[in-house]
Design a protein around this motif. Sequence first.
Motif, PDB file in Angstrom:
ATOM      1  N   PHE A 124       0.992  -1.141  -0.153  1.00  0.00           N
ATOM      2  CA  PHE A 124       0.027   0.083  -0.078  1.00  0.00           C
ATOM      3  C   PHE A 124       0.749   1.188  -0.108  1.00  0.00           C
ATOM      4  CE2 PHE A 124      -3.684   2.790   0.784  1.00  0.00           C
ATOM      5  CZ  PHE A 124      -4.697   2.003   0.208  1.00  0.00           C
ATOM      6  N   ALA A 156      -3.686  -3.126  -2.697  1.00  0.00           N
ATOM      7  CA  ALA A 156      -3.227  -2.127  -3.794  1.00  0.00           C
ATOM      8  C   ALA A 156      -2.595  -3.117  -5.106  1.00  0.00           C
ATOM      9  CB  ALA A 156      -2.165  -1.046  -3.413  1.00  0.00           C
ATOM     10  N   LYS A 210      -1.591   2.508 -10.879  1.00  0.00           N
ATOM     11  CA  LYS A 210      -1.509   2.144  -9.224  1.00  0.00           C
ATOM     12  C   LYS A 210      -2.832   2.608  -8.788  1.00  0.00           C
ATOM     13  CE  LYS A 210       3.595   2.418  -8.390  1.00  0.00           C
ATOM     14  NZ  LYS A 210       4.586   3.145  -7.531  1.00  0.00           N
ATOM     15  N   GLY A 244      -5.072   1.509  -5.182  1.00  0.00           N
ATOM     16  CA  GLY A 244      -5.263   1.104  -3.782  1.00  0.00           C
ATOM     17  C   GLY A 244      -6.802   1.369  -3.137  1.00  0.00           C
TER      18      GLY A 244
END
Length: 322
Positions: free
Chosen positions: A12, A175, A182, A184
């Motif tokens: 994360f 994540a 990206k 999460g």
Amino acid sequence: MNVKINREEIQFNDIEGIRIGQCQDAEAMTGVSVVIFDVENAGGIDISGGGPASRETHLLSPYTDTKSINALVLSGGSVFGLSASDGVLNYLENKKIGYQLGSQVIPLVVQSSIFDLTIGDSNIRPDAKMGYQACVDAENNVIPKSGSFGAGTGATVGKLLGMNRSQKSGIGYIAFKIGEIKIGAMVVVNAVGDILNYRTGEQVAGLVNNNRTRFMRTDEQFYNELPTGANTTLAAIFTNCKFSEAEMNKIAAMARSGLSRSISPVNTMADGDTIYAFSVGNEKADINVVGSLAANILSEAILKAISTSQCPDEIYLKSIIM
């Protein structure tokens, strides 16, 4: 031609621009989770439950002045727990983090709380001290723990027929990286309803029978028992993709599908279900792709909250307030 999408799970804290801290009282079974933003961001929100306990969430409306948020606070304690933001404000002011207004620095903090007053000690709620301590914990920028930590310390599910028929839940963090994107999700699962495996539809947590030997379906019991407002699932989505505040509001709304696949029933008047969404980067991506991914990753985070929060019945039953 089918193109395979390579989805890689990441830690994360691999999402740049945010730091997470947690503080909890394990005996009182309540706590705080704080996200500190180190970069400019654009935020959105989707409130689908009927009874949210929240603070300053209107800052994320596209109809208000667009400003970067300095911290997100999730906590237990219901409306009493909203005082945790006072400690976060003090921390940010001491660090001179916030919106510059004349000679003053005004930290911008949004918060939502779950109802966890039927477990642990209902007289102990998250306060300013706990909020401040969660900020100090965020300085370490460690990987946040899923389970009975932070705001998820007192989270429970399947409460329609009373706490003695419910199960322990918690907070989940997960994540992924897809190419350069990206995303999460963090989620505090505190629902009146049951938790389902979104891939199979199998019930994995929630309402149990009198002797706690098998699951029952909450949605089938609604005809006989009306729910009370002692529930809230809170979630937050973070992406390194560049979007506006209005677009992040749409992504938060799209992420609601993740709740619908994983919690049944959901978004009732007895819940305060709220999803935040924040853009903390500059990667280019399609809003439909990111919104769809956010929903799936939120469902993954819900499963993680459940799998990391298992509690033996003898210990759990001693902790609940009948």
